[in-house]
Motif scaffolding. Structure first.
Motif, PDB file in Angstrom:
ATOM      1  N   ARG A  22      44.546  17.151  22.853  1.00 35.85           N
ATOM      2  CA  ARG A  22      43.436  16.576  23.616  1.00 35.85           C
ATOM      3  C   ARG A  22      42.075  16.724  22.925  1.00 35.85           C
ATOM      4  O   ARG A  22      41.315  15.756  22.844  1.00 35.85           O
ATOM      5  N   PRO A  23      41.709  17.912  22.416  1.00 32.93           N
ATOM      6  CA  PRO A  23      40.402  18.039  21.751  1.00 32.93           C
ATOM      7  C   PRO A  23      40.271  17.135  20.525  1.00 32.93           C
ATOM      8  O   PRO A  23      39.221  16.529  20.292  1.00 32.93           O
ATOM      9  N   LYS A  24      41.349  17.036  19.723  1.00 35.00           N
ATOM     10  CA  LYS A  24      41.287  16.189  18.530  1.00 35.00           C
ATOM     11  C   LYS A  24      41.162  14.721  18.917  1.00 35.00           C
ATOM     12  O   LYS A  24      40.448  13.954  18.261  1.00 35.00           O
ATOM     13  N   ARG A  25      41.833  14.314  19.979  1.00 33.08           N
ATOM     14  CA  ARG A  25      41.713  12.925  20.425  1.00 33.08           C
ATOM     15  C   ARG A  25      40.299  12.635  20.916  1.00 33.08           C
ATOM     16  O   ARG A  25      39.795  11.522  20.751  1.00 33.08           O
ATOM     17  N   THR A  26      39.656  13.641  21.500  1.00 27.46           N
ATOM     18  CA  THR A  26      38.275  13.458  21.954  1.00 27.46           C
ATOM     19  C   THR A  26      37.342  13.283  20.768  1.00 27.46           C
ATOM     20  O   THR A  26      36.472  12.400  20.767  1.00 27.46           O
ATOM     21  N   VAL A  27      37.518  14.124  19.749  1.00 29.60           N
ATOM     22  CA  VAL A  27      36.716  13.989  18.525  1.00 29.60           C
ATOM     23  C   VAL A  27      36.936  12.611  17.907  1.00 29.60           C
ATOM     24  O   VAL A  27      35.984  11.934  17.487  1.00 29.60           O
ATOM     25  N   LEU A  28      38.177  12.185  17.866  1.00 26.64           N
ATOM     26  CA  LEU A  28      38.518  10.887  17.300  1.00 26.64           C
ATOM     27  C   LEU A  28      37.877   9.750  18.098  1.00 26.64           C
ATOM     28  O   LEU A  28      37.358   8.785  17.528  1.00 26.64           O
ATOM     29  N   SER A  29      37.878   9.877  19.406  1.00 25.84           N
ATOM     30  CA  SER A  29      37.280   8.857  20.264  1.00 25.84           C
ATOM     31  C   SER A  29      35.793   8.704  19.995  1.00 25.84           C
ATOM     32  O   SER A  29      35.283   7.581  19.868  1.00 25.84           O
ATOM     33  N   THR A  42      30.546  16.929  18.061  1.00 22.04           N
ATOM     34  CA  THR A  42      31.947  17.079  18.470  1.00 22.04           C
ATOM     35  C   THR A  42      32.602  18.280  17.801  1.00 22.04           C
ATOM     36  O   THR A  42      33.283  19.068  18.469  1.00 22.04           O
ATOM     37  N   VAL A  43      32.387  18.424  16.498  1.00 21.91           N
ATOM     38  CA  VAL A  43      33.005  19.555  15.782  1.00 21.91           C
ATOM     39  C   VAL A  43      32.430  20.878  16.270  1.00 21.91           C
ATOM     40  O   VAL A  43      33.163  21.855  16.462  1.00 21.91           O
ATOM     41  N   THR A  44      31.129  20.920  16.507  1.00 24.75           N
ATOM     42  CA  THR A  44      30.508  22.144  17.028  1.00 24.75           C
ATOM     43  C   THR A  44      31.058  22.485  18.393  1.00 24.75           C
ATOM     44  O   THR A  44      31.364  23.648  18.693  1.00 24.75           O
ATOM     45  N   GLY A  45      31.215  21.469  19.254  1.00 25.82           N
ATOM     46  CA  GLY A  45      31.739  21.708  20.596  1.00 25.82           C
ATOM     47  C   GLY A  45      33.157  22.244  20.581  1.00 25.82           C
ATOM     48  O   GLY A  45      33.476  23.231  21.263  1.00 25.82           O
ATOM     49  N   VAL A  46      34.028  21.608  19.794  1.00 28.08           N
ATOM     50  CA  VAL A  46      35.418  22.071  19.697  1.00 28.08           C
ATOM     51  C   VAL A  46      35.476  23.482  19.117  1.00 28.08           C
ATOM     52  O   VAL A  46      36.242  24.333  19.586  1.00 28.08           O
ATOM     53  N   THR A  47      34.652  23.745  18.111  1.00 28.69           N
ATOM     54  CA  THR A  47      34.649  25.064  17.476  1.00 28.69           C
ATOM     55  C   THR A  47      34.184  26.150  18.443  1.00 28.69           C
ATOM     56  O   THR A  47      34.769  27.245  18.478  1.00 28.69           O
ATOM     57  N   LEU A  48      33.163  25.867  19.234  1.00 35.60           N
ATOM     58  CA  LEU A  48      32.703  26.840  20.231  1.00 35.60           C
ATOM     59  C   LEU A  48      33.793  27.116  21.264  1.00 35.60           C
ATOM     60  O   LEU A  48      34.017  28.265  21.655  1.00 35.60           O
ATOM     61  N   GLY A  49      34.467  26.060  21.710  1.00 34.75           N
ATOM     62  CA  GLY A  49      35.565  26.251  22.656  1.00 34.75           C
ATOM     63  C   GLY A  49      36.688  27.078  22.069  1.00 34.75           C
ATOM     64  O   GLY A  49      37.251  27.957  22.730  1.00 34.75           O
ATOM     65  N   THR A  50      37.005  26.811  20.798  1.00 33.15           N
ATOM     66  CA  THR A  50      38.038  27.587  20.112  1.00 33.15           C
ATOM     67  C   THR A  50      37.632  29.049  19.994  1.00 33.15           C
ATOM     68  O   THR A  50      38.458  29.953  20.191  1.00 33.15           O
ATOM     69  N   ALA A  51      36.365  29.297  19.676  1.00 30.61           N
ATOM     70  CA  ALA A  51      35.883  30.677  19.533  1.00 30.61           C
ATOM     71  C   ALA A  51      36.041  31.449  20.845  1.00 30.61           C
ATOM     72  O   ALA A  51      36.462  32.615  20.841  1.00 30.61           O
ATOM     73  N   VAL A 114      27.532  15.536  24.450  1.00 27.86           N
ATOM     74  CA  VAL A 114      28.759  15.396  23.664  1.00 27.86           C
ATOM     75  C   VAL A 114      29.347  16.768  23.354  1.00 27.86           C
ATOM     76  O   VAL A 114      30.547  17.006  23.507  1.00 27.86           O
ATOM     77  N   MET A 115      28.488  17.684  22.937  1.00 33.88           N
ATOM     78  CA  MET A 115      28.937  19.035  22.611  1.00 33.88           C
ATOM     79  C   MET A 115      29.549  19.725  23.834  1.00 33.88           C
ATOM     80  O   MET A 115      30.620  20.340  23.753  1.00 33.88           O
ATOM     81  N   SER A 116      28.866  19.601  24.966  1.00 34.91           N
ATOM     82  CA  SER A 116      29.370  20.208  26.196  1.00 34.91           C
ATOM     83  C   SER A 116      30.716  19.617  26.593  1.00 34.91           C
ATOM     84  O   SER A 116      31.632  20.340  27.022  1.00 34.91           O
ATOM     85  N   CYS A 121      36.652  20.138  26.931  1.00 34.69           N
ATOM     86  CA  CYS A 121      37.976  19.638  26.559  1.00 34.69           C
ATOM     87  C   CYS A 121      38.810  20.721  25.892  1.00 34.69           C
ATOM     88  O   CYS A 121      39.999  20.874  26.174  1.00 34.69           O
ATOM     89  N   GLU A 122      38.175  21.474  24.996  1.00 33.53           N
ATOM     90  CA  GLU A 122      38.893  22.543  24.292  1.00 33.53           C
ATOM     91  C   GLU A 122      39.334  23.634  25.265  1.00 33.53           C
ATOM     92  O   GLU A 122      40.469  24.115  25.199  1.00 33.53           O
ATOM     93  N   LEU A 123      38.461  24.030  26.181  1.00 34.82           N
ATOM     94  CA  LEU A 123      38.788  25.099  27.120  1.00 34.82           C
ATOM     95  C   LEU A 123      39.831  24.664  28.142  1.00 34.82           C
ATOM     96  O   LEU A 123      40.555  25.496  28.686  1.00 34.82           O
ATOM     97  N   ARG A 124      39.896  23.363  28.431  1.00 38.36           N
ATOM     98  CA  ARG A 124      40.870  22.859  29.400  1.00 38.36           C
ATOM     99  C   ARG A 124      42.200  22.492  28.759  1.00 38.36           C
ATOM    100  O   ARG A 124      43.141  22.134  29.462  1.00 38.36           O
TER     101      ARG A 124
END
Length: 211
Positions: A22-29, A42-51, A114-116, A121-124
């Motif tokens: 799901r997170p990668k599809r969001t970045v792709l979108s 997008t990359v910052t948002g996914v990375t923060l969620g991953t952290a 976008v970041m939020s 997406c990453e956390l969900r």
């Protein structure tokens, strides 16, 4: 912790994180809708969620290790079984049936929004959380000081998440064409299990020799 373990962990983590969840599809979108200018947000948002996910996972690992090394061993073998099921394709991933990208319902283009959205997406993403919870314990050793291990492994996992997300953001059109092929997606999923089994065998052998 030996450099071999770090390298093996980086290979395994990157292999699994390449799977278009799901997170990668969001970045792709976002990349397909707004171009490469969306990459930073997008990359910052996914990375923060991953952290955040990594910190939570490592906190649980520390708690289990504090209770008993045997309890942590049970956690390791249980999570290994789950990872093998995912990697060998015995558990059907949702990405096989989900759309590659959906540009119709994206939030506004403002970077903070976008970041939020990407953090959320990453956390969900249940599979993302399960992956971190299953993968990180495999490379932690109760016999070694916890925090140095956690810092290195957590850092590698976060960097791998950022790197794979950046790939989706910067090469969106090419990535979409590749992952549309179901055979390619199955290969990515199953290769993760093969790499993990090899990594587990090598690290186990290394630790036995070192002991």
């Amino acid at each position: 912790m030996p450099y071999l373990t770090w390298t093996l962990f980086a290979v395994v983590a990157t292999t699994f994180l390449l799977v278009p969840g799901r997170p990668k599809r969001t970045v792709l979108s976002y990349a397909l809708a707004h171009g490469r200018k969306s990459a930073f947000a997008t990359v910052t948002g996914v990375t923060l969620g991953t952290a955040l996910t990594v910190v939570a996972t490592l906190a649980v690992c520390l708690a289990v290790i504090s209770v008993s090394p045997y309890a942590f061993a049970v956690l390791q073998w249980t999570s290994l079984a789950c990872l093998i099921l995912f990697g060998l394709g015995l558990a059907r991933p949702q990405i096989g049936n989900a759309p590659i990208a959906d540009n119709d319902n994206l939030p506004e283009e403002k970077p903070l929004r976008v970041m939020s959205h990407c953090v959320t997406c990453e956390l969900r993403d249940t599979k993302g959380k399960l992956l971190a919870a299953a993968l990180l314990p495999q490379f932690l050793s109760p016999a070694t000081p916890f925090f140095p291990q956690a810092l290195v492994l957590g850092g590698i996992y976060i960097v791998a998440s950022a790197a794979t997300s950046l790939l989706y953001a910067l090469a969106a059109d090419r990535v979409r064409k590749v992952i549309k092929k179901h055979a390619v997606r199955r290969t990515i999923n199953r290769s993760g299990g093969t790499v993990l089994i090899a990594a587990k065998a090598v690290t186990a052998g290394y630790r036995k020799i070192a002991a």
